[in-house]
Design a protein around this motif. Structure first.
Motif, PDB file in Angstrom:
ATOM      1  N   LEU A 120       0.913  -1.090   0.025  1.00 52.80           N
ATOM      2  CA  LEU A 120      -0.036   0.016   0.128  1.00 52.80           C
ATOM      3  C   LEU A 120       0.683   1.249  -0.059  1.00 52.80           C
ATOM      4  CD1 LEU A 120      -3.158  -0.867   2.206  1.00 52.80           C
ATOM      5  CD2 LEU A 120      -3.222  -0.405  -0.199  1.00 52.80           C
ATOM      6  N   THR A 123       1.461   2.348  -3.404  1.00 48.16           N
ATOM      7  CA  THR A 123       0.496   2.674  -4.448  1.00 48.16           C
ATOM      8  C   THR A 123      -0.547   3.400  -3.993  1.00 48.16           C
ATOM      9  OG1 THR A 123      -0.824   0.753  -3.333  1.00 48.16           O
ATOM     10  CG2 THR A 123       0.451   0.196  -5.170  1.00 48.16           C
ATOM     11  N   VAL A 124      -1.071   3.896  -2.604  1.00 51.48           N
ATOM     12  CA  VAL A 124      -2.119   4.706  -2.445  1.00 51.48           C
ATOM     13  C   VAL A 124      -1.600   6.095  -2.669  1.00 51.48           C
ATOM     14  CG1 VAL A 124      -2.946   3.098  -0.749  1.00 51.48           C
ATOM     15  CG2 VAL A 124      -1.351   5.012  -0.218  1.00 51.48           C
ATOM     16  N   ILE A 169      -7.248   6.017  -0.549  1.00 49.88           N
ATOM     17  CA  ILE A 169      -7.372   5.298  -1.560  1.00 49.88           C
ATOM     18  C   ILE A 169      -8.479   5.766  -2.393  1.00 49.88           C
ATOM     19  CG2 ILE A 169      -7.950   2.753  -2.493  1.00 49.88           C
ATOM     20  CD1 ILE A 169      -7.056   1.772   0.079  1.00 49.88           C
ATOM     21  N   SER A 176      -4.472  -0.831  -5.257  1.00 45.91           N
ATOM     22  CA  SER A 176      -4.567  -0.982  -4.035  1.00 45.91           C
ATOM     23  C   SER A 176      -5.365  -2.199  -3.729  1.00 45.91           C
ATOM     24  CB  SER A 176      -5.070   0.133  -3.438  1.00 45.91           C
ATOM     25  OG  SER A 176      -4.359   1.349  -3.519  1.00 45.91           O
ATOM     26  N   GLY A 179      -4.156  -4.904  -1.517  1.00 45.47           N
ATOM     27  CA  GLY A 179      -2.768  -4.464  -0.664  1.00 45.47           C
ATOM     28  C   GLY A 179      -2.799  -4.498   0.821  1.00 45.47           C
ATOM     29  N   LEU A 181      -0.600  -3.303   4.442  1.00 48.10           N
ATOM     30  CA  LEU A 181       0.280  -2.261   5.092  1.00 48.10           C
ATOM     31  C   LEU A 181       0.886  -2.998   6.286  1.00 48.10           C
ATOM     32  CD1 LEU A 181       1.362   0.832   5.664  1.00 48.10           C
ATOM     33  CD2 LEU A 181      -0.927   1.127   6.591  1.00 48.10           C
TER      34      LEU A 181
END
Length: 196
Positions: A120, A123-124, A169, A176, A179, A181
């Motif tokens: 994450l 990508t976020v 997001i 995501s 995804g 974290l």
């Protein structure tokens, strides 16, 4: 007469050699202990970051405008079973107690978002971290330059610093999905600074 002068000179040299060469008539050594000679340096440290509320996590519906977002954050009761959704802002709060012994202590505090693991953070939208005092003095902001905004000092002894991890997001985010974290690597780091 010359013999008497030579004899007196030889006796003087012998006396100087005997006294100056360490062969004095009295040798002595004395030793005393120093009382009150122990000194201790001060310390400035942060305790474990304790999550705010049940899970520490909250969510709200994302809106691109107006800024700030008028939607309220709602606590996520069980983050273990919760699944992140597109179109939401997420925030995590925890509090870390400050322990300071001694005057004039200063340190910088960082919570580097690049230390978080999982897929994450890359990508976020706007994965970011903040650290602030109870009086809302910003110590660290990963979105600004310089990131270190103020110093942690011994004046904050016995208070908490608030750590915030936030990300969004976006509604049409295809990256995501699924995804993760992992915040195990994300830590508060204090670095001692010269006193003022």
């Amino acid at each position: 007469m010359q013999r008497q002068i030579k004899g007196a000179l030889a006796a003087t040299v012998a006396l100087v050699v005997m006294v100056g060469g360490g062969n004095s008539l009295a040798k002595w050594v004395d030793q005393e202990t120093l009382s009150g000679a122990t000194v201790t340096a001060g310390t400035l440290s942060l305790g474990p970051c304790v999550k705010d509320g049940v899970s520490g996590w909250s969510e709200r519906v994302f809106v691109p405008a107006p800024d700030p977002n008028p939607n309220e954050y709602v606590e996520i009761a069980n983050i273990a079973t919760y699944r992140l959704r597109a179109g939401y802002d997420y925030v995590y709060y925890c509090y870390s107690p400050v322990s300071a012994t001694g005057p004039r202590l200063r340190a910088s505090v960082t919570a580097d978002p690049s230390l978080a693991g999982g897929t994450l953070p890359s990508t976020v939208n706007a994965f970011r971290t903040y650290v602030s005092t109870q009086a809302n003095v910003e110590l660290y902001n990963s979105t600004l330059t310089p990131k270190i905004r103020s110093d942690l000092t011994s004046a904050q002894n016995g208070q908490d610093v608030l750590v915030t991890v936030a990300f969004t997001i976006l509604p049409n985010d295809p990256l995501s999905a699924g995804g993760t974290l992992n915040m195990a690597g994300l830590s508060l780091v204090t670095q001692q600074l010269a006193p003022t």
